[in-house]
Design an enzyme around this catalytic site. Structure first.
Site, PDB file in Angstrom:
ATOM      1  N   LYS A 120     -13.442   2.396  -7.327  1.00 39.87           N
ATOM      2  CA  LYS A 120     -12.750   1.269  -7.112  1.00 39.87           C
ATOM      3  C   LYS A 120     -12.742   0.951  -5.687  1.00 39.87           C
ATOM      4  CE  LYS A 120      -7.979  -0.529  -7.330  1.00 39.87           C
ATOM      5  NZ  LYS A 120      -6.452  -0.421  -7.797  1.00 39.87           N
TER       6      LYS A 120
ATOM      7  N   ASP B  24      -5.087  -4.603  -1.262  1.00 39.67           N
ATOM      8  CA  ASP B  24      -4.433  -4.821  -2.679  1.00 39.67           C
ATOM      9  C   ASP B  24      -2.866  -5.618  -2.430  1.00 39.67           C
ATOM     10  OD1 ASP B  24      -3.455  -5.298  -5.215  1.00 39.67           O
ATOM     11  OD2 ASP B  24      -3.300  -3.283  -5.661  1.00 39.67           O
TER      12      ASP B  24
ATOM     13  N   LYS C 212       3.057  -7.567  -4.361  1.00 35.88           N
ATOM     14  CA  LYS C 212       3.921  -6.524  -4.266  1.00 35.88           C
ATOM     15  C   LYS C 212       4.933  -6.743  -3.082  1.00 35.88           C
ATOM     16  CE  LYS C 212      -0.116  -3.205  -4.823  1.00 35.88           C
ATOM     17  NZ  LYS C 212       0.474  -2.391  -5.913  1.00 35.88           N
TER      18      LYS C 212
ATOM     19  N   ASP D 252      -6.858   1.258  -0.941  1.00 37.98           N
ATOM     20  CA  ASP D 252      -7.077   1.047  -2.534  1.00 37.98           C
ATOM     21  C   ASP D 252      -8.593   1.000  -2.699  1.00 37.98           C
ATOM     22  OD1 ASP D 252      -6.013   0.914  -4.934  1.00 37.98           O
ATOM     23  OD2 ASP D 252      -5.707  -1.521  -5.061  1.00 37.98           O
TER      24      ASP D 252
ATOM     25  N   ASP E 176      -1.603  -7.692 -10.283  1.00 36.15           N
ATOM     26  CA  ASP E 176      -1.682  -6.702  -9.739  1.00 36.15           C
ATOM     27  C   ASP E 176      -2.488  -5.554 -10.238  1.00 36.15           C
ATOM     28  OD1 ASP E 176      -1.252  -4.844  -7.480  1.00 36.15           O
ATOM     29  OD2 ASP E 176       0.913  -4.704  -8.111  1.00 36.15           O
TER      30      ASP E 176
ATOM     31  N   GLU F   7      -5.316  -5.158 -10.739  1.00 39.90           N
ATOM     32  CA  GLU F   7      -6.574  -5.591 -10.619  1.00 39.90           C
ATOM     33  C   GLU F   7      -7.650  -4.529 -10.740  1.00 39.90           C
ATOM     34  OE1 GLU F   7      -4.728  -4.634  -8.479  1.00 39.90           O
ATOM     35  OE2 GLU F   7      -6.072  -3.528  -7.423  1.00 39.90           O
TER      36      GLU F   7
ATOM     37  N   ARG G   3      -8.441  -2.111 -13.043  1.00 45.66           N
ATOM     38  CA  ARG G   3      -8.907  -1.881 -14.125  1.00 45.66           C
ATOM     39  C   ARG G   3     -10.168  -3.201 -14.408  1.00 45.66           C
ATOM     40  NH1 ARG G   3      -3.235  -1.698 -16.719  1.00 45.66           N
ATOM     41  NH2 ARG G   3      -2.975  -0.814 -14.771  1.00 45.66           N
TER      42      ARG G   3
HETATM   43  N1  BES Z   1      -3.468   0.034  -6.165  1.00 45.47           N
HETATM   44  C1  BES Z   1      -2.555   0.016  -7.368  1.00 45.47           C
HETATM   45  C2  BES Z   1      -2.066   1.283  -7.649  1.00 45.47           C
HETATM   46  C3  BES Z   1      -1.225   2.217  -6.427  1.00 45.47           C
HETATM   47  C4  BES Z   1      -0.075   2.075  -6.636  1.00 45.47           C
HETATM   48  C5  BES Z   1      -2.224   2.784  -5.537  1.00 45.47           C
HETATM   49  C6  BES Z   1       0.471   3.074  -5.596  1.00 45.47           C
HETATM   50  C7  BES Z   1      -1.528   3.680  -4.926  1.00 45.47           C
HETATM   51  C8  BES Z   1      -0.317   3.627  -4.547  1.00 45.47           C
HETATM   52  C9  BES Z   1      -2.925  -1.039  -8.408  1.00 45.47           C
HETATM   53  O1  BES Z   1      -3.853  -1.955  -8.370  1.00 45.47           O
HETATM   54  C10 BES Z   1      -1.607  -1.509  -9.100  1.00 45.47           C
HETATM   55  O2  BES Z   1      -0.940  -2.348  -8.513  1.00 45.47           O
HETATM   56  N2  BES Z   1      -1.019  -0.966 -10.242  1.00 45.47           N
HETATM   57  C11 BES Z   1      -0.065  -1.477 -10.920  1.00 45.47           C
HETATM   58  C12 BES Z   1      -0.499  -1.912 -12.271  1.00 45.47           C
HETATM   59  C13 BES Z   1       0.719  -2.520 -12.999  1.00 45.47           C
HETATM   60  C14 BES Z   1       0.988  -4.079 -12.660  1.00 45.47           C
HETATM   61  C15 BES Z   1       0.548  -2.369 -14.339  1.00 45.47           C
HETATM   62  C16 BES Z   1       1.112  -0.365 -10.592  1.00 45.47           C
HETATM   63  O3  BES Z   1       0.630   0.867 -10.558  1.00 45.47           O
HETATM   64  O4  BES Z   1       2.268  -0.816 -10.185  1.00 45.47           O
HETATM   65 ZN    ZN Z   2      -4.977  -1.786  -6.694  1.00 43.49          ZN
HETATM   66 MN    MN Z   3      -2.760  -3.523  -7.708  1.00 40.28          MN
END
Ligand code: BES
Ligand code: ZN
Ligand code: MN
Length: 482
Positions: free
Chosen positions: A250, A255, A262, A273, A332, A334, A336
């Site tokens: 990834k 992000d 966020k 990220d 968010d 993104e 996947r």
């Molecule tokens: N990059 C984030 C995941 C992340 C969170 C990485 C904290 C490192 C530390 C990912 O893109 C994300 O935002 N995931 C969301 C998914 C949700 C919207 C289903 C998450 O984990 O909150």
């Molecule tokens: Zn992310």
């Molecule tokens: Mn995200």
């Protein structure tokens, strides 16, 4: 840092410091200060350090007694940490050279590799953008107490390549998003490929449009920075297997969450990220030099996830390259989306086995904390391969469930699949989403959201990017057997 095998006897070694691991449970210490040990001032407790000056009969300027705990519990993983800790301790005191003296009971290639890896990883500082700091470089490390032989030279060389490649990934991850855009990641990948003789190709937006990568392009459309899909290829002249390993990382250079933005608190960390992409690049750097007998292709989908008037909205429906339609409930989620198209493309390129590494979910941090990578697989043999590689490399990973019943969580009323699965089991539903795009290829997903970044520095490792899972990916390729 120079790394050499020391041939002189211990007492004649000329170094800034002689590092001597001391074990709690070994009565007859090979060396050192019996008085100290007897008095209880220093008993060899794990990670205790004691620096002695002008030790009689010892040519080295200092002796660093390094607490190694119980000798039976001292394994390469412990040794790696202790080496990093000792090096950082000496570096902080402006000592520039050291010699590591390990006793015969631990004088094997595994321990030599651990010392070198620990030292090189410990030497890394994420301080590139600090001006005027006097950079405390470490000049030389030698190893003594190991049986002299060519196999050990090979081990040292290999460990060094692994750790330096991991540091390469860490440096990339540490770059802020204003400096490291998707185009810059591609430039770095191109330079890496040129330096180490790898094949390099980059797909731009137009090419990705032709290929129908709607999931990836939807994420990219909110940013002024153009997206790309980086492909790096390693081919062996003597393939021992018909397998073609695809490593997918990834590469979200920042992000923000997009329209599903966020919270401000901690958002600065989201420059990491792209840690999965950086790890895959770091792994290719080592693979190019260590030349495993299996073909390996790395794919890094690279985008910036931003809000804006052109950005993708919640409720948008995109069509992935595989033909599946996806309802984007949360912009968010993104990672996947971009990985979906990269996995499809990896299969199209002929990859027979897939591993992806991604800072994919906050939920994996809830589940496993910062200690273990969350490991998901659609295939038992593939899961075992990666777990074995991780154990050998010293990366901690924990198997997590993949079960078809979870697919229900990803139901969409309006498209084939939703990009989020609701409140619970978030790391699992993210993996379930990816599984749809790995289709029938043996595949492992590594969620490194909790392990790619160290919030508080450790005595053996600086705060910031860890470079996980570079060593595991390389080991997987090196140990590949049909
Ligand atoms: N990059 C984030 C995941 C992340 C969170 C990485 C904290 C490192 C530390 C990912 O893109 C994300 O935002 N995931 C969301 C998914 C949700 C919207 C289903 C998450 O984990 O909150
Ligand atoms: Zn992310
Ligand atoms: Mn995200």
């Amino acid at each position: 840092m120079q790394i050499t095998l020391e041939r002189k006897p211990l007492d004649q070694v000329d170094a800034g410091a002689l590092i001597v691991p001391v074990f709690e449970d070994v009565k007859e210490q090979r060396f050192g200060a019996p008085d100290l040990l007897e008095s209880g001032e220093f008993v060899g407790k794990s990670h205790d350090l004691l620096l002695l000056h002008n030790v009689p009969g010892i040519a080295a300027k200092r002796v660093l007694l390094a607490g190694a705990g119980k000798s039976v519990e001292f394994r390469p993983a412990e040794c790696r940490k202790l080496a990093g800790e000792a090096l950082r301790f000496l570096k902080a005191r402006s000592v520039k050279t050291a010699c590591w003296a390990l006793g015969s009971e631990h004088a094997s290639a595994d321990f030599a590799e651990a010392v070198v890896e620990g030292a090189v990883l410990g030497d890394f500082e994420p301080d590139r953008y600090k001006t005027g700091n006097d950079k405390k470089s470490f000049d030389g490390l030698s190893l003594t107490g190991f049986p002299v032989g060519t196999s050990l030279d090979d081990s040292i060389a290999r460990a060094r390549i692994l750790a330096e490649s991991q540091n390469y990934a860490r440096a990339l991850v540490n770059e802020p998003a204003n400096h490291l855009t998707p185009a810059k990641v591609a430039e770095a990948a191109q330079a890496l490929a040129a330096e180490f003789g790898l094949e390099y190709e980059v797909l731009d937006r137009a090419r990705m449009e032709q290929l129908g990568m709607g999931a990836l392009l939807g994420v990219a459309q909110g940013s002024a920075e153009p997206p790309c899909l980086i492909v790096i290829g390693y081919k062996t002249a003597r393939p021992a297997s018909s397998a073609h390993l695809g490593l997918v990382g990834k590469g979200v250079t920042f992000d923000s969450g997009g329209i599903s933005i966020k919270p401000a608190d901690g958002m600065e960390k989201m420059k990491y990220d792209m840690a999965g992409g950086a790890a895959v690049l770091g792994a290719m750097r080592a693979i190019a030099q260590l030349k495993p007998a299996v073909r390996v292709t790395a794919l890094i989908p690279c985008v910036e996830n931003m809000p804006g008037s052109r950005a993708q909205r919640p409720g948008d429906i995109v069509k992935a390259m595989s033909g599946k339609t996806v309802e984007v409930i949360n912009t968010d989620a993104e990672g996947r989306l971009i990985l979906a198209d990269a996995l499809t493309y990896a299969r199209k390129l002929g990859c027979t086995h897939l591993v992806d590494a991604a800072t994919l979910t906050g939920a994996v941090v809830v589940a496993l904390g910062h200690l273990n990578v969350g490991l998901f697989a659609n295939n038992d043999a593939m899961r075992e391969r990666v777990l074995r590689a991780a154990a050998a490399a010293g990366d901690r990973m924990w198997p997590m469930p993949i079960e078809d019943d979870y697919k229900e969580y990803l139901k969409s009323a309006f498209a084939d699949i939703s990009n989020v699965g609701g409140r619970w089991g978030g790391a699992i539903t993210a993996a379930m989403f990816l599984k749809e795009f790995a289709e029938d290829s043996p595949w492992v997903h590594l969620d490194i959201a909790g392990t790619a970044w160290l919030d508080d520095g450790k005595p053996f490792l600086a705060k910031g990017p860890t470079g996980v899972p570079v060593r595991t990916l390389v080991r997987l390729a090196l140990d590949w057997q049909d």
